[in-house]
Design an enzyme around this catalytic site. Structure first.
Site, PDB file in Angstrom:
ATOM      1  N   HIS A  64      -3.951   8.219  -7.369  1.00  0.00           N
ATOM      2  CA  HIS A  64      -4.501   9.265  -6.505  1.00  0.00           C
ATOM      3  C   HIS A  64      -6.029   9.255  -6.593  1.00  0.00           C
ATOM      4  O   HIS A  64      -6.640  10.098  -7.215  1.00  0.00           O
ATOM      5  CB  HIS A  64      -3.920  10.647  -6.854  1.00  0.00           C
ATOM      6  CG  HIS A  64      -2.530  10.799  -6.385  1.00  0.00           C
ATOM      7  ND1 HIS A  64      -1.474  10.940  -7.264  1.00  0.00           N
ATOM      8  CD2 HIS A  64      -1.988  10.817  -5.148  1.00  0.00           C
ATOM      9  CE1 HIS A  64      -0.354  11.038  -6.567  1.00  0.00           C
ATOM     10  NE2 HIS A  64      -0.642  10.968  -5.285  1.00  0.00           N
ATOM     11  N   HIS A  68      -6.763   5.562  -2.183  1.00  0.00           N
ATOM     12  CA  HIS A  68      -5.485   6.108  -1.734  1.00  0.00           C
ATOM     13  C   HIS A  68      -5.718   7.112  -0.604  1.00  0.00           C
ATOM     14  O   HIS A  68      -4.983   7.129   0.391  1.00  0.00           O
ATOM     15  CB  HIS A  68      -4.743   6.772  -2.899  1.00  0.00           C
ATOM     16  CG  HIS A  68      -3.477   7.436  -2.494  1.00  0.00           C
ATOM     17  ND1 HIS A  68      -3.356   8.801  -2.440  1.00  0.00           N
ATOM     18  CD2 HIS A  68      -2.278   6.936  -2.095  1.00  0.00           C
ATOM     19  CE1 HIS A  68      -2.143   9.119  -2.037  1.00  0.00           C
ATOM     20  NE2 HIS A  68      -1.473   7.995  -1.822  1.00  0.00           N
TER      21      HIS A  68
END
Length: 94
Positions: A64, A68
């Site tokens: 994350h 991303h």
């Protein structure tokens, strides 16, 4: 245009080409492409600074992260401009 393609767009290549700024560059490109700056009277300079702050806020973690986020932005763009989504929306209007 590769950004409209699922198979030809490489988020990791974009991240390398932009020296770690795939999220801000892709977001800026899409807003420019759809004339969002003009339609909403957004300052390009202020928005670029805003995007820089968003990118800098991401932690350097394996998943994350800002790459991303750029990948999710690309996927959102791809599906929103997809003829399949347009057909589905016409079939099931809100």
């Amino acid at each position: 245009n590769k950004v409209d393609s699922w198979d030809q767009f490489d988020i990791f290549a974009l991240d390398l080409e932009t020296k770690g700024h795939a999220l801000s560059m892709l977001c800026y490109h899409l807003l420019d492409r759809y004339n969002i700056f003009e339609k909403l009277k957004i300052s390009r300079h202020q928005f670029a600074n805003y995007l820089k702050e968003i990118e800098e806020g991401y932690n350097d973690v394996p998943y994350h992260n800002k790459v991303h986020a750029a990948d999710v932005l690309h996927a959102t763009h791809f599906f929103c401009q997809s003829p399949v989504l347009e057909k589905l929306c016409k079939k099931h209007p809100i």
